[in-house]
Design an enzyme around this catalytic site. Structure first.
Site, PDB file in Angstrom:
ATOM      1  N   HIS A  27      43.064  48.965  32.890  1.00 13.99           N
ATOM      2  CA  HIS A  27      42.404  47.809  33.399  1.00 13.99           C
ATOM      3  C   HIS A  27      41.116  47.990  33.889  1.00 13.99           C
ATOM      4  CE1 HIS A  27      42.644  43.798  35.190  1.00 13.99           C
ATOM      5  NE2 HIS A  27      41.942  44.490  36.125  1.00 13.99           N
ATOM      6  N   LYS A  68      46.707  52.786  33.268  1.00 14.92           N
ATOM      7  CA  LYS A  68      48.104  52.441  33.387  1.00 14.92           C
ATOM      8  C   LYS A  68      49.101  53.391  33.087  1.00 14.92           C
ATOM      9  CE  LYS A  68      46.322  47.769  31.806  1.00 14.92           C
ATOM     10  NZ  LYS A  68      46.325  46.914  30.564  1.00 14.92           N
TER      11      LYS A  68
END
Length: 141
Positions: free
Chosen positions: A117, A11
């Protein structure tokens, strides 16, 4: 045992910290091969579509805003039990609850800016991989 594929996204917070290489090393040490990778800046439309499952949740707007705040590094990982193995090395969603030595314990700042993620099931992995990659982009390793 057959090898699985899973999607991983580094991210914007972790990309900004320049820890992509350190995270890749953890994948490889865990027996996960990187079979596709790209850095991109997600559009609002891409982020909203990717996280559509969370659209009705109160955190949806903040999640989308965060995911478009800077570039992300997206990769497909391959290995035995890849989904579970990746989730184990990522650590708990909340870095304060993540086990020492996990990616989130070491690199995440908050439950929102939590570094990575990872797909949570084989079904979601297949859907998420197809969202970002065409089949011919996956290398056979």
């Amino acid at each position: 045992m057959a090898k699985e594929l899973t999607l991983s996204i580094i991210k914007p917070d972790a990309v900004a910290k320049s820890v992509i290489g350190e995270i890749y090393t953890r994948f490889e040490k865990a027996g996960l091969d990187i079979v596709a990778a790209k850095m991109t800046q997600l559009s609002r439309e891409q982020a909203e579509s990717f996280y559509d499952i969370h659209r009705a949740r109160p955190f949806f707007k903040d999640l989308v805003d965060f995911m478009i705040s800077g570039p992300v590094m997206i990769q497909v990982l391959k290995g035995e039990n890849a989904v579970a193995k990746n989730r184990e090395i990522m650590g708990a969603t909340n870095p304060k609850e993540a086990a020492p030595g996990t990616i989130r314990a070491d690199f995440a700042d908050s439950i929102d800016a939590n570094a990575v993620h990872g797909s949570d099931s084989l079904e979601n992995a297949a859907r998420e991989i197809a969202f970002f990659f065409e089949q011919h982009e996956l290398c056979n390793r």
